[in-house]
Design an enzyme around this catalytic site. Structure first.
Site, mmCIF file in Angstrom:
data_model
loop_
_atom_site.group_PDB
_atom_site.id
_atom_site.type_symbol
_atom_site.label_atom_id
_atom_site.label_comp_id
_atom_site.label_asym_id
_atom_site.label_seq_id
_atom_site.Cartn_x
_atom_site.Cartn_y
_atom_site.Cartn_z
ATOM 1 N N ILE A 146 0.873 -1.199 0.000
ATOM 2 C CA ILE A 146 0.000 0.000 0.000
ATOM 3 C C ILE A 146 0.897 1.232 0.000
ATOM 4 O O ILE A 146 1.755 1.351 0.876
ATOM 5 C CB ILE A 146 -0.841 0.094 1.306
ATOM 6 C CG1 ILE A 146 -1.601 -1.206 1.582
ATOM 7 C CG2 ILE A 146 -1.782 1.284 1.271
ATOM 8 C CD1 ILE A 146 -2.162 -1.270 3.007
ATOM 9 N N HIS A 147 0.726 2.103 -0.954
ATOM 10 C CA HIS A 147 1.497 3.355 -0.861
ATOM 11 C C HIS A 147 0.827 4.564 -1.524
ATOM 12 O O HIS A 147 1.301 5.682 -1.371
ATOM 13 C CB HIS A 147 2.908 3.189 -1.435
ATOM 14 C CG HIS A 147 2.929 3.150 -2.949
ATOM 15 N ND1 HIS A 147 2.741 2.001 -3.664
ATOM 16 C CD2 HIS A 147 3.109 4.123 -3.875
ATOM 17 C CE1 HIS A 147 2.795 2.255 -4.951
ATOM 18 N NE2 HIS A 147 3.015 3.538 -5.123
#
Ligand code: UD1
Ligand code: UDP
Length: 361
Positions: A203-204
């Site tokens: 996740i970014h």
């Protein structure tokens, strides 16, 4: 013939590897600029070491900041480098602030720009990457598209000159390093997971990290999966979690430091399924025939969704939506179709830059 390549963020080091090799094979002189957008050893140096990418000729050490300040500092420093280097082409990758700064600096100096991964669109203007892509494409002379959809996206914007469908350089890299990863990486042992017995998550995206409630809901949705989740955590996500939920833990969601490319490919190959908002990871999941669940309302890689191997997990359904979609997923018949070319995208790009086969598109 001299090409000045601009990289700065993790996926760009990976994309620059096959193209750098192909440029050398075509006798093109390449000088490499690292803007310093990513600078932690595990976000940058590890790729140079592991993949054998040559040391950058320039490291601008720009670091993190707001979009304007970061892009502005890159622009100023890149202009100086370009004036000194006087390249025939400036080569940029993808859609980061480093991409846009490279394109802007070059176009102001009237140096032709070649854009790798051109034509991708999410049609979501709230993504910083969407602005970077559109602006870069509209000032590029050579637009190297990974997919037919990308070619069509450009045509809809009136861009047809200099457009080439070459395939995806990340696929070239996967073909080379995927085999090596299976042989050499020990990450499954280190992470104490079995082949097929865990999920891999990354996740970014700003969309997922900058709203704390969304970030927490996303991690809670991972908790509901039926096997441990290995999550190599991007520094942006780590910092958002530390700010907003310093003591939160998520049952059997194992946050580990970012991993090198070989370990990442190995984690992808062995996963039961992948949950991600990364562009590169969606494609790699597809290449390895591992089901992917993309935590975004849309994707630039729509062919992966159409083929049944990638599922968008939208807003509705709350935390349990992901687990429900994972359970409901049915393997499409056969292997994933060849969406990303023949593994020779980098060679085609190098040939175009070297002037061989120029005049197409
Ligand atoms: C950037 C790209 C994104 C790409 C991603 C790949 C833009 C606008 N975004 O997002 O398109 O998918 O890279 O990973 O260019 N940080 C560190 N150490 C580092 C790098 C970053 O701690 O080595 C932290 C800093 O707190 C920084 C934050 O991560 O503020 C965000 O970094 P930044 O490069 O601005 O954007 P990414 O989220 O990495
Ligand atoms: N990657 C990696 N280690 C990690 C996470 C990702 O080597 O801990 C690799 C991944 O295999 C892919 C690329 O980094 O090749 C994707 O980068 P990222 O997700 O940061 O950016 P995006 O592709 O979304 O722009």
């Amino acid at each position: 013939m001299k090409v000045l390549t601009i990289v700065g963020a993790r996926p760009q080091f990976i994309k620059a590897w096959p193209v750098g090799r192909a440029l050398a094979r075509h006798g093109v002189e390449e000088h490499l600029v690292h803007t310093g957008q990513h600078y932690d050893a595990l976000m940058s140096q590890v790729f140079f070491d592991e993949m054998g990418i040559r040391r950058p000729d320039w490291n601008l050490e720009v670091g993190s900041d707001s979009h304007g300040a970061q892009t502005g500092r890159m622009l100023m420093a890149l202009e100086r480098v370009m004036v000194e280097e006087r390249p025939d082409w400036v080569l940029v990758y993808g859609d980061t602030n480093s991409t846009l700064a490279g394109a802007l600096a070059a176009c102001k100096l009237e140096i032709p720009i070649a854009h790798v991964e051109s034509g991708l669109r999410s049609f979501n203007r709230s993504m910083p990457e969407e602005h970077n892509r559109v602006l870069t494409d509209h000032c590029s002379e050579l637009l190297m598209c990974p997919t037919q959809t990308a070619v069509e996206n450009l045509a809809r914007e009136g861009v047809t000159r200099g457009v080439h469908l070459v395939g995806d350089v990340m696929y070239d890299a996967v073909l080379h390093f995927g085999v090596m990863a299976r042989e050499r990486s020990r990450i499954l042992e280190t992470a104490q997971v079995e082949e097929g017995g865990y999920y891999l998550a990354t996740i970014h995206r700003a969309y997922n990290t900058d709203d704390p409630l969304r970030l927490r809901a996303l991690l809670e949705s991972l908790e509901l999966l039926d096997a441990p989740v290995i999550l190599p955590i991007h520094p942006r996500t780590r910092s958002r979690l530390a700010d907003r939920f310093p003591s939160a833990t998520f049952a059997d969601v194992r946050l580990i430091d970012p991993v090198g490319y070989l370990d990442m490919l190995r984690l992808e190959q062995g996963a039961k399924a992948i949950v991600t908002d990364s562009g590169g990871v969606q494609k790699e999941a597809f290449c390895f025939g591992v089901p992917c669940f993309t935590m975004r309302p849309e994707t630039e890689w729509i062919e992966t969704v159409a083929s049944g191997w990638n599922t968008l997990v939208g807003e509705t359904g709350g935390e349990s939506a992901l687990a429900a979609l994972v359970t409901a997923w049915r393997r499409p018949v056969g292997s994933p179709p060849p969406l990303f070319g023949a593994g020779d995208a980098a060679d085609q790009i190098a040939a175009l830059l070297a002037g061989v086969g120029h005049g197409g598109g």
